[in-house]
Design an enzyme around this catalytic site. Sequence first.
Site, PDB file in Angstrom:
ATOM      1  CE  LYS A   1      44.150  88.597  35.843  1.00  0.00           C
ATOM      2  NZ  LYS A   1      45.210  88.459  34.829  1.00  0.00           N
ATOM      3  CG  ASN A   2      48.224  89.287  37.314  1.00  0.00           C
ATOM      4  OD1 ASN A   2      47.458  88.629  36.594  1.00  0.00           O
ATOM      5  ND2 ASN A   2      48.424  90.583  37.159  1.00  0.00           N
TER       6      ASN A   2
ATOM      7  CB  CYS B   1      45.954  91.786  23.933  1.00  0.00           C
ATOM      8  SG  CYS B   1      46.818  92.851  25.062  1.00  0.00           S
TER       9      CYS B   1
ATOM     10  NE  ARG C   1      50.025  92.760  27.813  1.00  0.00           N
ATOM     11  CZ  ARG C   1      49.154  92.333  28.734  1.00  0.00           C
ATOM     12  NH1 ARG C   1      47.872  92.369  28.497  1.00  0.00           N
ATOM     13  NH2 ARG C   1      49.598  91.865  29.869  1.00  0.00           N
TER      14      ARG C   1
ATOM     15  CG  ASP D   1      47.150  95.243  36.153  1.00  0.00           C
ATOM     16  OD1 ASP D   1      47.170  95.629  34.973  1.00  0.00           O
ATOM     17  OD2 ASP D   1      47.567  94.118  36.506  1.00  0.00           O
TER      18      ASP D   1
ATOM     19  NE  ARG E   1      41.114  87.517  30.619  1.00  0.00           N
ATOM     20  CZ  ARG E   1      41.993  88.470  30.382  1.00  0.00           C
ATOM     21  NH1 ARG E   1      41.678  89.514  29.672  1.00  0.00           N
ATOM     22  NH2 ARG E   1      43.212  88.378  30.850  1.00  0.00           N
TER      23      ARG E   1
HETATM   24  C1  UD1 Z   1      51.735  91.465  33.753  1.00  0.00           C
HETATM   25  C2  UD1 Z   1      50.383  91.280  34.392  1.00  0.00           C
HETATM   26  C3  UD1 Z   1      49.454  92.423  33.969  1.00  0.00           C
HETATM   27  C4  UD1 Z   1      50.092  93.770  34.254  1.00  0.00           C
HETATM   28  C5  UD1 Z   1      51.496  93.841  33.669  1.00  0.00           C
HETATM   29  C6  UD1 Z   1      52.234  95.111  34.062  1.00  0.00           C
HETATM   30  C7  UD1 Z   1      50.225  88.893  34.641  1.00  0.00           C
HETATM   31  C8  UD1 Z   1      49.578  87.623  34.209  1.00  0.00           C
HETATM   32  N1  UD1 Z   1      49.847  90.013  33.989  1.00  0.00           N
HETATM   33  O1  UD1 Z   1      51.554  91.369  32.345  1.00  0.00           O
HETATM   34  O2  UD1 Z   1      48.234  92.289  34.694  1.00  0.00           O
HETATM   35  O3  UD1 Z   1      49.306  94.789  33.679  1.00  0.00           O
HETATM   36  O4  UD1 Z   1      52.282  92.719  34.112  1.00  0.00           O
HETATM   37  O5  UD1 Z   1      52.304  95.226  35.438  1.00  0.00           O
HETATM   38  O6  UD1 Z   1      51.007  88.907  35.568  1.00  0.00           O
HETATM   39  N2  UD1 Z   1      57.286  93.789  26.911  1.00  0.00           N
HETATM   40  C9  UD1 Z   1      58.099  93.691  25.803  1.00  0.00           C
HETATM   41  N3  UD1 Z   1      58.668  92.482  25.532  1.00  0.00           N
HETATM   42  C10 UD1 Z   1      58.457  91.379  26.302  1.00  0.00           C
HETATM   43  C11 UD1 Z   1      57.641  91.489  27.441  1.00  0.00           C
HETATM   44  C12 UD1 Z   1      57.057  92.719  27.726  1.00  0.00           C
HETATM   45  O7  UD1 Z   1      58.304  94.667  25.076  1.00  0.00           O
HETATM   46  O8  UD1 Z   1      59.012  90.307  25.988  1.00  0.00           O
HETATM   47  C13 UD1 Z   1      56.643  95.091  27.251  1.00  0.00           C
HETATM   48  C14 UD1 Z   1      55.126  95.058  27.204  1.00  0.00           C
HETATM   49  O9  UD1 Z   1      54.636  95.266  25.901  1.00  0.00           O
HETATM   50  C15 UD1 Z   1      54.761  96.177  28.157  1.00  0.00           C
HETATM   51  C16 UD1 Z   1      55.876  96.104  29.212  1.00  0.00           C
HETATM   52  O10 UD1 Z   1      56.928  95.358  28.606  1.00  0.00           O
HETATM   53  O11 UD1 Z   1      54.827  97.414  27.504  1.00  0.00           O
HETATM   54  C17 UD1 Z   1      55.488  95.422  30.494  1.00  0.00           C
HETATM   55  O12 UD1 Z   1      54.859  94.192  30.211  1.00  0.00           O
HETATM   56  P1  UD1 Z   1      54.934  92.923  31.166  1.00  0.00           P
HETATM   57  O13 UD1 Z   1      55.405  93.312  32.510  1.00  0.00           O
HETATM   58  O14 UD1 Z   1      55.637  91.834  30.450  1.00  0.00           O
HETATM   59  O15 UD1 Z   1      53.382  92.556  31.252  1.00  0.00           O
HETATM   60  P2  UD1 Z   1      52.828  91.114  31.406  1.00  0.00           P
HETATM   61  O16 UD1 Z   1      53.823  90.295  32.140  1.00  0.00           O
HETATM   62  O17 UD1 Z   1      52.288  90.611  30.115  1.00  0.00           O
END
Ligand code: UD1
Length: 416
Positions: free
Chosen positions: A22-23, A116, A121, A304, A396
């Site tokens: 998925k990711n 969420c 996030r 995850d 999902r």
């Molecule tokens: C992706 C994965 C999700 C997984 C996560 C962590 C996808 C579609 N989803 O989510 O399944 O659980 O990586 O491995 O690939 N953060 C900020 N600012 C930002 C972006 C992130 O503060 O602009 C923080 C987030 O709140 C979180 C951390 O960084 O605490 C990691 O998040 P991130 O790696 O961005 O998660 P996703 O990419 O949303």
Amino acid sequence: MQKLAIQGGNCLNGEVRISGAKNAALPILCASLLSGDSLQLANVPDLNDVATMRKLLQQMGVAIAVNGDQVALSAAHIDKLEAPYDMVKTMRAAILVLGPLVARFGEARVSLPGGCAIGSRPVNLHIKGLQAMGAEIHIEHGYIHAQTKRLKGAHICFDLVSVTGTENLMMAATLADGVTVLENAAREPEVVDLAHCLIAMGAKIEGAGSDTITITGVEKLHGASHRVMPDRIESGTFLVAAAATGGNITLTDARADILDNVLEKLHEASTTTWVEGGTINLQMSKRPKAVNVRTSPYPAFPTDMQAQFMALNTIAEGSAMVVETIFENRFMHVQELRRLGAQIDVEGNTAVIKGCAQLDGATIMATDLRASACLVIAGLVAQGETVIDRIYHLDRGYEHIEAKLSALGANIRRLK
Ligand code: UD1
């Protein structure tokens, strides 16, 4: 609302094919926006998030043809550079259209994701990175509005590791003027899979899979074919389910090289695993031993998989500590596991689980995608019937989960 009813107590035995990730599929579908030529994808999983992403891209004007797990996309005529709130709120990964749209069309309007279930996030790192590449960004009425003539290469160091942040900026940089260096980039295998697809489309990318990715922008990308990598989280989930129920399973079309940490933890839990090419075998004939886990960006233990290991620990021999360092609110499955009789104490980002001899079936509620998988595992080992409500979360991210589990011997059915 659909529910799952599970009669616990059956061991999982047999073979299961692992679906496309998925990711990896979600960012790769968005990569189609970077070119006017056709992108041909294989091994795309049949999931609600994938359907939502297809719908979003179609709303923008992308022509999409689906044939089983093959998806062909053509973004030759894009008429709407927008990801509306309705889409982004159901699937945060919709933010991944931002980078490609700004890079190719010089404009995008994407709803801010908002909070969420597993935490706030934010997407500040995506925005900061695009600004460093010269995009003008305004937040208006809950939307990110980005504009530029052409993005420029930049040196960007992420404050913290973000998977979709890295993917968004890597896609944006493929069409930027000059060289972009992403430091403290995510090393997740899904980032590498996206990079392989982009390279097949003509992008110049080096270092994907390390914490420094260098992208030399090109004028145009072209069409390509790409096969989506296997889902490592689905793989891990089936392995943990087999370990918890004391089964003997074989995953096919899987990749063990991206599951090191998970396989090591399963070994600590006293399973026997062996790998032959694209198959991973797991055998478990006794009660699992409790295992400590601490989530961290790849290659460390994935957030995850945290909830699934929590389920395993509830019936393990001994006590274990589970520390969640990525998301601030990812223990919502704890309340539900307690309803099945699990003994878990939570203090901040740490859960201490005291393994008990058995769980007892009850009605419980899924709260997010991986929490749902944890509850399914708990239901498979609990005595009697467990009914899991709100399983739309599961749909999902897990392809045909009850069919796959039934084929392995689980007594599971969907209540409509
Ligand atoms: C992706 C994965 C999700 C997984 C996560 C962590 C996808 C579609 N989803 O989510 O399944 O659980 O990586 O491995 O690939 N953060 C900020 N600012 C930002 C972006 C992130 O503060 O602009 C923080 C987030 O709140 C979180 C951390 O960084 O605490 C990691 O998040 P991130 O790696 O961005 O998660 P996703 O990419 O949303």
